[in-house]
Design a protein around this motif. Sequence first.
Motif, PDB file in Angstrom:
ATOM      1  N   UNK A  38       5.063   0.910  -4.390  1.00  0.00           N
ATOM      2  CA  UNK A  38       4.821   1.188  -2.981  1.00  0.00           C
ATOM      3  C   UNK A  38       3.837   2.337  -2.830  1.00  0.00           C
ATOM      4  N   UNK A  39       2.850   2.137  -1.962  1.00  0.00           N
ATOM      5  CA  UNK A  39       1.883   3.187  -1.673  1.00  0.00           C
ATOM      6  C   UNK A  39       1.711   3.298  -0.165  1.00  0.00           C
ATOM      7  N   UNK A  40       1.203   4.459   0.272  1.00  0.00           N
ATOM      8  CA  UNK A  40       0.923   4.607   1.695  1.00  0.00           C
ATOM      9  C   UNK A  40      -0.395   3.916   2.023  1.00  0.00           C
ATOM     10  N   UNK A  41      -0.811   4.012   3.277  1.00  0.00           N
ATOM     11  CA  UNK A  41      -2.013   3.302   3.708  1.00  0.00           C
ATOM     12  C   UNK A  41      -3.252   3.757   2.964  1.00  0.00           C
ATOM     13  N   UNK A  42      -3.235   5.002   2.428  1.00  0.00           N
ATOM     14  CA  UNK A  42      -4.389   5.541   1.702  1.00  0.00           C
ATOM     15  C   UNK A  42      -4.341   5.237   0.211  1.00  0.00           C
ATOM     16  N   UNK A  43      -3.253   4.582  -0.244  1.00  0.00           N
ATOM     17  CA  UNK A  43      -3.137   4.238  -1.653  1.00  0.00           C
ATOM     18  C   UNK A  43      -2.379   5.238  -2.489  1.00  0.00           C
ATOM     19  N   UNK A  44      -1.880   6.311  -1.884  1.00  0.00           N
ATOM     20  CA  UNK A  44      -1.097   7.301  -2.624  1.00  0.00           C
ATOM     21  C   UNK A  44       0.337   6.815  -2.774  1.00  0.00           C
ATOM     22  N   UNK A  45       1.010   7.174  -3.888  1.00  0.00           N
ATOM     23  CA  UNK A  45       2.402   6.768  -4.059  1.00  0.00           C
ATOM     24  C   UNK A  45       3.253   7.173  -2.864  1.00  0.00           C
ATOM     25  N   UNK A  46       4.085   6.262  -2.417  1.00  0.00           N
ATOM     26  CA  UNK A  46       4.903   6.496  -1.228  1.00  0.00           C
ATOM     27  C   UNK A  46       6.086   7.388  -1.561  1.00  0.00           C
ATOM     28  N   UNK A  47       6.299   8.405  -0.750  1.00  0.00           N
ATOM     29  CA  UNK A  47       7.461   9.279  -0.898  1.00  0.00           C
ATOM     30  C   UNK A  47       8.601   8.692  -0.090  1.00  0.00           C
ATOM     31  N   UNK A  48       9.678   8.332  -0.776  1.00  0.00           N
ATOM     32  CA  UNK A  48      10.815   7.669  -0.143  1.00  0.00           C
ATOM     33  C   UNK A  48      11.992   8.632  -0.088  1.00  0.00           C
ATOM     34  N   UNK A  49      12.613   8.722   1.076  1.00  0.00           N
ATOM     35  CA  UNK A  49      13.760   9.612   1.249  1.00  0.00           C
ATOM     36  C   UNK A  49      14.953   9.095   0.453  1.00  0.00           C
ATOM     37  N   UNK A  50      15.769   9.976  -0.088  1.00  0.00           N
ATOM     38  CA  UNK A  50      16.964   9.521  -0.806  1.00  0.00           C
ATOM     39  C   UNK A  50      17.966   8.879   0.151  1.00  0.00           C
ATOM     40  N   UNK A  51      18.652   7.857  -0.316  1.00  0.00           N
ATOM     41  CA  UNK A  51      19.641   7.165   0.507  1.00  0.00           C
ATOM     42  C   UNK A  51      19.524   5.658   0.351  1.00  0.00           C
ATOM     43  N   UNK A  52      20.362   4.952   1.061  1.00  0.00           N
ATOM     44  CA  UNK A  52      20.351   3.498   0.997  1.00  0.00           C
ATOM     45  C   UNK A  52      19.089   2.947   1.641  1.00  0.00           C
TER      46      UNK A  52
END
Length: 202
Positions: free
Chosen positions: A83-97
């Motif tokens: 998963x990446x953001x719109x700019x192609x950087x790795x997406x930071x995902x919040x911890x949790x379900x």
Amino acid sequence: MNYNTGTGLYEKLNADGSPMTDADNGQQVGFTNVFVLYASSGIKDDGYTRQYDMTGGTGLYLQGGAWEQINWTKEDATGPFALTDADGAPLTVAPGKSFIAIWGGYYGQGLTLTAADGSEQTLPEKPVLLESGVSDEAAAAAEEELSAAQRIIDAQAAVDQAKADLADALDELQEAQAAAMPTVKMPTCWLPATLFRPKSTS
């Protein structure tokens, strides 16, 4: 899904709008993260099973009451999502379900995102159909043809029922007329006994 500002969770609902509950604890099902992965779709060779291109595409990431457009890829059926953001950087995902939905933009499928003030958000264009996919125009035409055929069936059923009701009504009318018809009594006629005397043989 509805976002709960108190818990920070996206709470899942059933099709009728009632809360979807967890069978283990009886609580409403909720997620910290929601991913809507856009995937081109079509129809498999059997003619009705939906087929999705699961190699990659765009999508949405919802977290904390906000959303952003993302990109995703997947090497194979057993491999993880990248998963990446719109700019192609790795997406930071919040911890949790997390809840993951696959959306093909197929005819009859809808996707809307509404803000807290009720305004509908402008979302990325729906994914392109696979070669085996049916266009919205063709699907709408097929649906209309099916609806027209069903209307003919319903109309014929209504005609048949009307004929049956008419026959029943005519029977009831005849019975009512017969019951209302006066009974005519014939007067008793007494004939002289001499008319019935046997002829003399002498």
